[in-house]
Design a protein around this motif. Structure first.
Motif, PDB file in Angstrom:
ATOM      1  N   MET A 553     -25.169  21.842 -34.917  1.00  0.00           N
ATOM      2  CA  MET A 553     -26.747  22.338 -34.155  1.00  0.00           C
ATOM      3  C   MET A 553     -27.866  22.831 -34.954  1.00  0.00           C
ATOM      4  O   MET A 553     -28.536  23.919 -34.942  1.00  0.00           O
ATOM      5  CB  MET A 553     -26.315  23.974 -33.609  1.00  0.00           C
ATOM      6  N   THR A 554     -28.111  21.808 -35.497  1.00  0.00           N
ATOM      7  CA  THR A 554     -29.460  21.905 -36.632  1.00  0.00           C
ATOM      8  C   THR A 554     -30.814  22.274 -36.079  1.00  0.00           C
ATOM      9  O   THR A 554     -31.521  23.029 -36.481  1.00  0.00           O
ATOM     10  CB  THR A 554     -29.401  20.964 -37.182  1.00  0.00           C
ATOM     11  N   ALA A 555     -30.592  21.153 -34.759  1.00  0.00           N
ATOM     12  CA  ALA A 555     -32.171  21.567 -34.600  1.00  0.00           C
ATOM     13  C   ALA A 555     -32.470  22.830 -34.438  1.00  0.00           C
ATOM     14  O   ALA A 555     -32.461  24.170 -33.787  1.00  0.00           O
ATOM     15  CB  ALA A 555     -32.341  20.173 -33.507  1.00  0.00           C
ATOM     16  N   PRO A 556     -34.220  23.174 -34.718  1.00  0.00           N
ATOM     17  CA  PRO A 556     -34.428  25.098 -34.036  1.00  0.00           C
ATOM     18  C   PRO A 556     -34.376  25.278 -32.628  1.00  0.00           C
ATOM     19  O   PRO A 556     -33.828  25.959 -32.372  1.00  0.00           O
ATOM     20  CB  PRO A 556     -35.792  24.865 -34.795  1.00  0.00           C
ATOM     21  N   HIS A 557     -34.429  24.571 -32.043  1.00  0.00           N
ATOM     22  CA  HIS A 557     -34.457  24.835 -30.544  1.00  0.00           C
ATOM     23  C   HIS A 557     -33.320  24.891 -29.708  1.00  0.00           C
ATOM     24  O   HIS A 557     -32.447  25.790 -29.416  1.00  0.00           O
ATOM     25  CB  HIS A 557     -34.876  23.663 -29.712  1.00  0.00           C
ATOM     26  N   ALA A 558     -32.052  24.415 -31.162  1.00  0.00           N
ATOM     27  CA  ALA A 558     -30.339  24.606 -30.363  1.00  0.00           C
ATOM     28  C   ALA A 558     -29.477  25.677 -31.057  1.00  0.00           C
ATOM     29  O   ALA A 558     -29.225  26.555 -30.535  1.00  0.00           O
ATOM     30  CB  ALA A 558     -29.771  23.443 -31.187  1.00  0.00           C
ATOM     31  N   GLN A 559     -30.264  26.250 -32.624  1.00  0.00           N
ATOM     32  CA  GLN A 559     -30.441  27.298 -32.399  1.00  0.00           C
ATOM     33  C   GLN A 559     -30.178  28.622 -31.887  1.00  0.00           C
ATOM     34  O   GLN A 559     -30.075  29.973 -31.627  1.00  0.00           O
ATOM     35  CB  GLN A 559     -30.606  27.424 -34.092  1.00  0.00           C
ATOM     36  N   ALA A 560     -31.507  28.569 -31.307  1.00  0.00           N
ATOM     37  CA  ALA A 560     -32.590  29.259 -30.615  1.00  0.00           C
ATOM     38  C   ALA A 560     -31.414  30.022 -29.720  1.00  0.00           C
ATOM     39  O   ALA A 560     -31.466  30.738 -28.743  1.00  0.00           O
ATOM     40  CB  ALA A 560     -34.002  28.303 -30.011  1.00  0.00           C
ATOM     41  N   ALA A 561     -31.106  28.477 -28.538  1.00  0.00           N
ATOM     42  CA  ALA A 561     -30.358  28.260 -27.920  1.00  0.00           C
ATOM     43  C   ALA A 561     -28.767  29.525 -28.132  1.00  0.00           C
ATOM     44  O   ALA A 561     -28.596  30.393 -27.794  1.00  0.00           O
ATOM     45  CB  ALA A 561     -29.420  26.870 -27.128  1.00  0.00           C
ATOM     46  N   ILE A 562     -28.053  29.408 -29.522  1.00  0.00           N
ATOM     47  CA  ILE A 562     -27.293  30.272 -29.430  1.00  0.00           C
ATOM     48  C   ILE A 562     -27.483  31.845 -29.698  1.00  0.00           C
ATOM     49  O   ILE A 562     -26.910  32.686 -28.942  1.00  0.00           O
ATOM     50  CB  ILE A 562     -26.752  30.001 -30.941  1.00  0.00           C
ATOM     51  N   LEU A 563     -29.148  32.334 -30.120  1.00  0.00           N
ATOM     52  CA  LEU A 563     -29.276  33.275 -29.982  1.00  0.00           C
ATOM     53  C   LEU A 563     -29.393  33.610 -28.465  1.00  0.00           C
ATOM     54  O   LEU A 563     -29.139  35.035 -28.492  1.00  0.00           O
ATOM     55  CB  LEU A 563     -30.939  33.114 -30.774  1.00  0.00           C
ATOM     56  N   ASP A 564     -29.731  33.062 -27.841  1.00  0.00           N
ATOM     57  CA  ASP A 564     -29.772  33.236 -26.555  1.00  0.00           C
ATOM     58  C   ASP A 564     -28.392  33.949 -25.577  1.00  0.00           C
ATOM     59  O   ASP A 564     -28.292  34.187 -25.143  1.00  0.00           O
ATOM     60  CB  ASP A 564     -30.967  32.811 -25.589  1.00  0.00           C
ATOM     61  N   ALA A 565     -28.096  32.607 -26.165  1.00  0.00           N
ATOM     62  CA  ALA A 565     -26.289  33.220 -25.091  1.00  0.00           C
ATOM     63  C   ALA A 565     -25.722  34.101 -25.651  1.00  0.00           C
ATOM     64  O   ALA A 565     -25.239  34.898 -25.147  1.00  0.00           O
ATOM     65  CB  ALA A 565     -25.821  31.779 -25.713  1.00  0.00           C
ATOM     66  N   ILE A 566     -25.826  34.141 -27.157  1.00  0.00           N
ATOM     67  CA  ILE A 566     -25.499  36.359 -27.863  1.00  0.00           C
ATOM     68  C   ILE A 566     -26.038  37.057 -26.809  1.00  0.00           C
ATOM     69  O   ILE A 566     -25.560  38.410 -26.333  1.00  0.00           O
ATOM     70  CB  ILE A 566     -25.352  35.922 -29.124  1.00  0.00           C
ATOM     71  N   SER A 567     -27.797  36.979 -26.852  1.00  0.00           N
ATOM     72  CA  SER A 567     -28.313  38.460 -25.898  1.00  0.00           C
ATOM     73  C   SER A 567     -28.195  38.593 -25.063  1.00  0.00           C
ATOM     74  O   SER A 567     -27.929  39.449 -24.103  1.00  0.00           O
ATOM     75  CB  SER A 567     -29.775  37.801 -26.395  1.00  0.00           C
ATOM     76  N   ASP A 568     -27.831  36.781 -25.036  1.00  0.00           N
ATOM     77  CA  ASP A 568     -27.513  37.238 -22.856  1.00  0.00           C
ATOM     78  C   ASP A 568     -25.920  37.529 -22.750  1.00  0.00           C
ATOM     79  O   ASP A 568     -25.268  38.765 -21.043  1.00  0.00           O
ATOM     80  CB  ASP A 568     -27.788  35.626 -22.095  1.00  0.00           C
ATOM     81  N   THR A 569     -25.048  37.023 -23.778  1.00  0.00           N
ATOM     82  CA  THR A 569     -24.280  37.909 -23.226  1.00  0.00           C
ATOM     83  C   THR A 569     -23.515  39.601 -23.631  1.00  0.00           C
ATOM     84  O   THR A 569     -22.780  40.408 -23.363  1.00  0.00           O
ATOM     85  CB  THR A 569     -22.277  37.497 -23.763  1.00  0.00           C
ATOM     86  N   VAL A 570     -24.427  40.182 -25.066  1.00  0.00           N
ATOM     87  CA  VAL A 570     -25.081  41.534 -24.813  1.00  0.00           C
ATOM     88  C   VAL A 570     -24.749  42.061 -23.207  1.00  0.00           C
ATOM     89  O   VAL A 570     -24.853  43.062 -23.315  1.00  0.00           O
ATOM     90  CB  VAL A 570     -25.549  41.769 -26.077  1.00  0.00           C
TER      91      VAL A 570
END
Length: 575
Positions: A553-570
């Protein structure tokens, strides 16, 4: 739980917006350690801590720290636009080491880019000794070398290197264009320096650049001792195979002891140390936890009320900063969204000590799962909201297993989990050899001219490809017949265990978000046990697919997707 216990890997400290570790010792001489940059730093980070511990055992206090804009220090890499920012960090670090330990003699030691700065700054910070390890090339040659390395590694992992604002991108570690331009202009002053300290050069065999540096040191007036950096190549190999160059480290310790490094200083200071970093948007501090407080983590909290806390687990052998510094970036952006995090190093990884008596494999172990539960023990009393777990690859597996065993966990975000359950017939070596690409990706590549060329030229041996693909095909076939064989087969028993685990999560109301790169091999594992529509029948679960990225998940958009997944789960937890 204490913030400054005695640890082999040092006491966490922070000063002037940078994070580091102090290894205190009674000798008159202290060692200021200037690390290499980026992917090389991440690869050798644990060994770098071992070098500091080795020197401390010889009586030499050591300070190792993260460059501004890297690892745990403040700032984004692309916001660092001048080499002077790093020079100022060297000045501040030298002052900090002197003032906190009472040393009256200083050695400055560096590797890679850190070695060049060690040479350049040695006169200004009044160093009494200099140690130069595998120095980077000066000027444009050094930047070209980084660019070439970036292209080679990107081709191997099939990742993009273009990042807006970056002139250099090595596996997601970036240098801004102004900083790279500044680095390209870097040239050591080769005029004689009054009072130039004696220097030890650990030179790599048959590297012309190291010979050039030896000549530069002599021209500057240093009395130069040259030793072979015999284990350099094995040291900078991938983290899972990196070998700490113990014999080379002994050369450094012996050299400094020979300069009087073991002489005890007259005064020994015991100042109050802090690991706190507190910019406007968040607050960070190091926490030691677990048995004998031998484990290390960084707690990152918002300035306002915390909505939840997520424990970020090591991915493979990556330290707590994460691949391409993603755990640091995600943690600080989560804080801006009101979510706390605790990025941790499990036993034997990053900056955590090894468990007593432990040896061999460090991931996919019960010990790692126990470490995660110890992290929950550490943060639960802080009352920062519901507790979540997140990790990638082996960290995702460990998060799922720890969450299944601990009722305090309310949600899990698992990224590219190559294994959902361990097959007792599969060795760790076989698991690693199976690769991280999906069967669908291999099918796609099978139709490509590139793969055909690699097979014909033996760049990719047929046996290597077969070894990666065959277990995936056999696993899918076995899973297809598992409903009919049930507990009579291993795959049937594993499937039953996973279905029971999923039912347990659902009964507890645990929110599960599985995030996969489009071509990740973890998708085969998911399909093997849960079929083509894995989230159907599990209202607590969600699967997200991210295109244009790879397993790390090197690409910046992939890391942003992880961030969003955690935020949405919270957000789901508050519904």
């Amino acid at each position: 739980m204490a913030t400054q216990p005695f640890r082999q890997f040092g006491t966490p400290v922070a000063f002037n917006s940078v994070a580091g570790f102090l290894h205190a010792a009674p000798g008159r001489m202290g060692v200021l350690m200037l690390s290499p940059w980026g992917f090389e730093e991440m690869t050798i980070r644990r060994g770098w801590g071992t070098l500091a511990a080795t020197l401390a055992e010889a009586g030499l206090s050591c300070l190792r720290f993260d460059w501004p804009g890297t690892a745990d220090s403040l700032g984004a890499s692309l916001d660092i636009t001048a080499l002077e920012t790093w020079r100022e960090a060297v000045r501040n670090a030298a002052t900090f080491l002197r003032e906190t330990t009472g040393i009256d003699r200083l050695c400055v030691l560096g590797q890679g880019i850190g070695a060049l700065l060690a040479i350049e700054m040695s006169h200004e910070i009044k160093a009494d000794a200099l140690v130069v390890m595998a120095p980077a090339r000066e000027g444009r040659a050094g930047v070209r070398e980084l660019t070439a390395w970036s292209a080679m590694l990107a081709s191997f992992l099939r990742i993009e290197t273009e990042v807006e604002g970056a002139a250099v991108n090595v596996m997601g570690f970036t240098l801004s264009k102004p900083f790279a331009d500044d680095l390209a202009r870097f040239k050591l002053d080769r005029t004689a320096q009054q009072g130039a300290p004696p220097a030890l050069l650990l030179a790599r065999p048959e590297r012309a650049g190291d010979t050039d540096i030896a000549e530069a040191l002599q021209a500057r007036g240093h009395a130069v001792t040259v030793e072979a950096y015999a284990q350099y190549d094995s040291f900078v190999a991938h983290q899972s195979t990196s070998v700490v160059p113990v014999e080379d480290f002994k050369k450094i310790a012996g050299y400094l002891v020979g300069l009087g490094g073991m002489e005890h200083r007259k005064t020994s200071l015991t100042p109050a140390l802090t690991s706190d970093l507190a910019p406007p948007a968040f607050h960070e501090r190091a926490l030691s936890f677990g048995a004998a407080e031998r484990l290390h983590g960084i707690l990152c909290t918002p300035t306002g009320v915390s909505r939840a806390l997520v424990v970020l687990v090591n991915s493979g052998y990556n330290p707590h900063i994460g691949w391409a510094r993603m755990h640091v970036t995600i943690a600080r952006q989560l804080a801006e969204r009101g979510v706390s995090s605790f990025r941790i190093d499990c036993s034997g990884l990053g900056d955590s000590d090894v468990a007593p008596g432990a040896s061999g494999q460090l991931i996919y172990t019960d010990e790692q799962i126990a470490d995660i539960r110890a992290a929950l023990d550490a943060v639960e009393p802080l009352d920062l909201g519901p507790l979540l777990l997140s990790g990638r690859c082996s960290g995702a597996y460990a998060a799922l297993q720890a969450g299944a065993a601990d009722s305090r966990v309310k949600a899990i975000v698992a990224v590219n989990s190559l294994r959902l359950i361990l097959d007792p017939r599969e060795t760790f070596e076989q698991m690693m050899a199976s690769g991280s690409s999906s069967l669908a990706d291999y099918r796609k590549r099978a139709l490509s001219l590139t793969l055909l060329r690699d097979l014909v030229t033996f760049k990719l041996p047929v046996w290597t490809l077969a070894r990666k693909v065959a277990p995936k095909i056999l696993g899918l076939i076995a899973a297809k017949i598992a409903p009919y064989t049930g507990a009579l087969t291993t795959i049937g028993r594993l499937q039953r265990a996973l279905l029971d685990q999923a039912a347990g999560f659902m009964a507890r109301g645990v929110k599960i978000t599985l995030v996969y790169a489009e071509n990740d091999g973890g998708r085969d594992e998911l399909a093997r046990y849960f079929g083509p529509m894995p989230a159907s029948g599990y209202p607590h679960a969600e699967v997200r697919i991210i295109t244009g990225t790879e397993h790390n998940m090197t690409a910046p958009h992939a890391q942003a997707a992880i961030l969003d997944a955690i935020s949405d789960t919270v957000a789901k937890l508050s519904v």
